[in-house]
Design a protein around this motif. Structure first.
Motif, PDB file in Angstrom:
ATOM      1  N   ARG A 191      45.528   1.923  38.355  1.00  0.00           N
ATOM      2  CA  ARG A 191      44.775   0.986  37.531  1.00  0.00           C
ATOM      3  C   ARG A 191      43.464   1.435  36.869  1.00  0.00           C
ATOM      4  O   ARG A 191      43.223   1.061  35.734  1.00  0.00           O
ATOM      5  CB  ARG A 191      44.333  -0.433  38.671  1.00  0.00           C
ATOM      6  N   VAL A 192      42.748   2.018  37.732  1.00  0.00           N
ATOM      7  CA  VAL A 192      41.318   2.727  37.113  1.00  0.00           C
ATOM      8  C   VAL A 192      41.775   3.597  35.822  1.00  0.00           C
ATOM      9  O   VAL A 192      41.269   3.632  34.992  1.00  0.00           O
ATOM     10  CB  VAL A 192      40.828   3.681  38.251  1.00  0.00           C
ATOM     11  N   ASP A 193      42.778   4.500  36.086  1.00  0.00           N
ATOM     12  CA  ASP A 193      43.210   5.469  35.035  1.00  0.00           C
ATOM     13  C   ASP A 193      43.810   4.891  33.849  1.00  0.00           C
ATOM     14  O   ASP A 193      43.436   5.049  32.634  1.00  0.00           O
ATOM     15  CB  ASP A 193      44.210   6.328  35.463  1.00  0.00           C
ATOM     16  N   GLN A 251      42.235   2.505  28.221  1.00  0.00           N
ATOM     17  CA  GLN A 251      42.288   1.352  27.136  1.00  0.00           C
ATOM     18  C   GLN A 251      40.974   1.152  26.378  1.00  0.00           C
ATOM     19  O   GLN A 251      40.955   0.912  25.643  1.00  0.00           O
ATOM     20  CB  GLN A 251      42.584   0.173  27.936  1.00  0.00           C
ATOM     21  N   PHE A 252      39.901   1.737  27.247  1.00  0.00           N
ATOM     22  CA  PHE A 252      38.543   1.688  26.508  1.00  0.00           C
ATOM     23  C   PHE A 252      38.074   3.139  26.148  1.00  0.00           C
ATOM     24  O   PHE A 252      37.630   3.933  26.985  1.00  0.00           O
ATOM     25  CB  PHE A 252      37.604   1.140  27.673  1.00  0.00           C
ATOM     26  N   GLU A 253      38.299   3.393  24.891  1.00  0.00           N
ATOM     27  CA  GLU A 253      38.220   4.769  24.582  1.00  0.00           C
ATOM     28  C   GLU A 253      36.571   5.238  24.860  1.00  0.00           C
ATOM     29  O   GLU A 253      36.443   6.436  25.148  1.00  0.00           O
ATOM     30  CB  GLU A 253      38.165   4.807  22.953  1.00  0.00           C
ATOM     31  N   ASN A 254      35.584   4.461  24.586  1.00  0.00           N
ATOM     32  CA  ASN A 254      33.982   4.922  25.129  1.00  0.00           C
ATOM     33  C   ASN A 254      33.898   5.099  26.705  1.00  0.00           C
ATOM     34  O   ASN A 254      33.394   6.245  27.039  1.00  0.00           O
ATOM     35  CB  ASN A 254      33.195   3.796  24.726  1.00  0.00           C
ATOM     36  N   LEU A 255      34.901   4.409  27.490  1.00  0.00           N
ATOM     37  CA  LEU A 255      34.619   5.039  28.701  1.00  0.00           C
ATOM     38  C   LEU A 255      35.390   6.083  29.255  1.00  0.00           C
ATOM     39  O   LEU A 255      35.143   6.790  30.013  1.00  0.00           O
ATOM     40  CB  LEU A 255      35.486   3.689  29.595  1.00  0.00           C
ATOM     41  N   LYS A 256      36.489   6.126  28.388  1.00  0.00           N
ATOM     42  CA  LYS A 256      37.523   7.508  28.856  1.00  0.00           C
ATOM     43  C   LYS A 256      36.595   8.874  28.555  1.00  0.00           C
ATOM     44  O   LYS A 256      36.648   9.759  29.337  1.00  0.00           O
ATOM     45  CB  LYS A 256      38.705   7.342  27.759  1.00  0.00           C
ATOM     46  N   ARG A 257      35.745   8.742  27.657  1.00  0.00           N
ATOM     47  CA  ARG A 257      34.782   9.866  27.434  1.00  0.00           C
ATOM     48  C   ARG A 257      33.794  10.154  28.513  1.00  0.00           C
ATOM     49  O   ARG A 257      33.187  11.414  28.564  1.00  0.00           O
ATOM     50  CB  ARG A 257      34.000  10.022  25.910  1.00  0.00           C
ATOM     51  N   GLY A 306      24.639   3.564  34.923  1.00  0.00           N
ATOM     52  CA  GLY A 306      23.350   3.074  34.486  1.00  0.00           C
ATOM     53  C   GLY A 306      22.590   3.758  33.177  1.00  0.00           C
ATOM     54  O   GLY A 306      21.639   3.297  32.607  1.00  0.00           O
ATOM     55  N   SER A 307      23.146   4.786  32.904  1.00  0.00           N
ATOM     56  CA  SER A 307      22.822   5.797  31.583  1.00  0.00           C
ATOM     57  C   SER A 307      23.247   5.244  30.608  1.00  0.00           C
ATOM     58  O   SER A 307      23.154   5.513  29.236  1.00  0.00           O
ATOM     59  CB  SER A 307      22.926   7.056  31.779  1.00  0.00           C
ATOM     60  N   LEU A 308      24.299   4.236  30.480  1.00  0.00           N
ATOM     61  CA  LEU A 308      24.998   3.827  29.341  1.00  0.00           C
ATOM     62  C   LEU A 308      24.514   2.503  28.628  1.00  0.00           C
ATOM     63  O   LEU A 308      23.523   1.996  29.098  1.00  0.00           O
ATOM     64  CB  LEU A 308      26.363   3.086  29.882  1.00  0.00           C
ATOM     65  N   SER A 309      24.695   2.385  27.386  1.00  0.00           N
ATOM     66  CA  SER A 309      24.201   1.227  26.915  1.00  0.00           C
ATOM     67  C   SER A 309      24.473  -0.297  27.111  1.00  0.00           C
ATOM     68  O   SER A 309      25.414  -0.165  28.091  1.00  0.00           O
ATOM     69  CB  SER A 309      24.511   1.308  25.181  1.00  0.00           C
ATOM     70  N   GLY A 310      23.686  -1.044  26.708  1.00  0.00           N
ATOM     71  CA  GLY A 310      24.328  -2.432  27.507  1.00  0.00           C
ATOM     72  C   GLY A 310      25.534  -2.929  27.033  1.00  0.00           C
ATOM     73  O   GLY A 310      26.341  -3.402  27.901  1.00  0.00           O
ATOM     74  N   GLY A 311      25.923  -2.522  25.740  1.00  0.00           N
ATOM     75  CA  GLY A 311      27.499  -2.991  25.524  1.00  0.00           C
ATOM     76  C   GLY A 311      28.291  -1.898  26.400  1.00  0.00           C
ATOM     77  O   GLY A 311      29.404  -2.605  26.798  1.00  0.00           O
ATOM     78  N   GLU A 312      28.136  -0.908  26.599  1.00  0.00           N
ATOM     79  CA  GLU A 312      28.966   0.160  27.341  1.00  0.00           C
ATOM     80  C   GLU A 312      28.982  -0.462  28.749  1.00  0.00           C
ATOM     81  O   GLU A 312      30.202  -0.446  29.467  1.00  0.00           O
ATOM     82  CB  GLU A 312      28.719   1.357  27.328  1.00  0.00           C
ATOM     83  N   GLN A 313      27.921  -0.775  29.161  1.00  0.00           N
ATOM     84  CA  GLN A 313      28.023  -1.486  30.631  1.00  0.00           C
ATOM     85  C   GLN A 313      28.565  -2.794  30.868  1.00  0.00           C
ATOM     86  O   GLN A 313      29.339  -2.946  31.814  1.00  0.00           O
ATOM     87  CB  GLN A 313      26.482  -1.724  31.020  1.00  0.00           C
ATOM     88  N   MET A 314      28.793  -3.338  29.689  1.00  0.00           N
ATOM     89  CA  MET A 314      29.464  -4.947  29.675  1.00  0.00           C
ATOM     90  C   MET A 314      30.942  -4.476  29.913  1.00  0.00           C
ATOM     91  O   MET A 314      31.748  -5.018  30.500  1.00  0.00           O
ATOM     92  CB  MET A 314      29.273  -5.463  28.611  1.00  0.00           C
ATOM     93  N   ALA A 340      36.058  -4.080  32.401  1.00  0.00           N
ATOM     94  CA  ALA A 340      37.236  -3.133  33.298  1.00  0.00           C
ATOM     95  C   ALA A 340      37.312  -3.328  34.659  1.00  0.00           C
ATOM     96  O   ALA A 340      38.484  -3.416  35.115  1.00  0.00           O
ATOM     97  CB  ALA A 340      36.895  -1.702  32.812  1.00  0.00           C
ATOM     98  N   ARG A 341      36.093  -3.319  35.178  1.00  0.00           N
ATOM     99  CA  ARG A 341      36.204  -3.377  36.481  1.00  0.00           C
ATOM    100  C   ARG A 341      36.694  -4.587  37.120  1.00  0.00           C
ATOM    101  O   ARG A 341      37.332  -4.892  38.304  1.00  0.00           O
ATOM    102  CB  ARG A 341      34.669  -3.189  37.355  1.00  0.00           C
ATOM    103  N   ALA A 342      36.361  -5.735  36.420  1.00  0.00           N
ATOM    104  CA  ALA A 342      36.904  -6.926  36.931  1.00  0.00           C
ATOM    105  C   ALA A 342      38.552  -7.123  36.890  1.00  0.00           C
ATOM    106  O   ALA A 342      39.373  -7.771  37.424  1.00  0.00           O
ATOM    107  CB  ALA A 342      36.414  -8.154  36.000  1.00  0.00           C
ATOM    108  N   LEU A 343      38.970  -6.341  35.937  1.00  0.00           N
ATOM    109  CA  LEU A 343      40.573  -6.335  35.671  1.00  0.00           C
ATOM    110  C   LEU A 343      41.415  -5.421  36.549  1.00  0.00           C
ATOM    111  O   LEU A 343      42.537  -5.561  36.596  1.00  0.00           O
ATOM    112  CB  LEU A 343      40.659  -5.693  33.911  1.00  0.00           C
TER     113      LEU A 343
END
Length: 237
Positions: A116-118, A123-129, A136-144, A149-152
């Protein structure tokens, strides 16, 4: 028949103080139900009770035909309801990948969690990279994105969102609402607590308005005549 999350005459609060006074709510899978109200109206308290984080003093909570009143948080997750706290609640020192694994804590099959994690990172291109970057180093939008994704990960029927727009810039609020709409397209039911009524109302299928812990309105946005009525309900008029 569409699966429903139903709250009947919920009474709850903190310590000895009653905050929510007999509130009812019906949310459907594949729809967005928004809970509006000013500060102190009890809207976050309602979804905390649904998630099992607060006890229901009276009333019942059901998922489909199953009574889930009084279940612990991890048991509620196993039934298919996940809560995303205000601001997303990422673990800042953990990587994106590790944050998503935390979403599978209630699942017994570790290999299923990894799959599921993979899949979700894909599905989230920004997270894939950035899967091995500290959240904690991600932007607010990326943290969201990480939080959603974690909730899913446990493949929930319903996700409870507690003010997902809190603290975000106007541009990120719009982006967050688009992500909420995407959850609906996945067939997930969303119950979203929001104060940003202007941004959230256009994405809502159904709305519940609370004031001072009491239900002021329950129905569809089309049933609200105009802004004057909306504001009167919001302020408890």
């Amino acid at each position: 028949m569409t699966e429903c999350l139903t709250v009947d005459n919920l009474v709850t609060g903190y310590g000895k103080q009653e905050i929510v006074h007999g509130v009812s709510l019906t949310a459907r899978r594949g729809e967005i139900t928004c809970v509006f109200g000013p500060n102190g109206s009890g809207k976050s308290t309602v979804i905390k009770a649904v998630a099992g984080a607060l006890p229901a003093w009276d009333g019942r909570i059901r998922l489909g035909e199953d009574d889930i009143t009084g279940l612990a948080v991890h048991e509620v997750v196993r039934r298919g309801i996940v809560m995303m706290p205000q601001g997303g609640g990422v673990f800042p020192r953990l990587t994106v990948e590790e944050n998503l694994r935390m979403g599978g804590y209630s699942l017994a099959d570790g290999r299923a969690v990894e799959r599921r994690v993979d899949a979700l990172i894909g599905q989230f291109e920004n997270l894939k990279r950035r899967r091995r970057v500290a959240a904690g180093s991600l932007s607010g939008g990326e943290q969201m994105m990480v939080a959603i994704a974690r909730a899913l990960v446990p493949e929930p029927s319903f996700i409870l969102l507690d003010e997902p727009s809190a603290g975000l810039s106007p541009a990120l609020v719009s982006e967050t609402m688009e992500r909420v709409k995407a959850l609906r397209e996945l067939g997930v039911g969303v119950v979203m607590v929001e104060q940003n009524i202007r941004e959230a109302l256009p994405v809502a299928d159904r709305i519940l308005i609370l004031a001072s812990g009491n239900e002021q309105f329950s129905g569809t946005p089309d049933e609200i005549r105009d802004d004057d009525q909306l504001m009167a309900l919001y302020m408890g008029g």
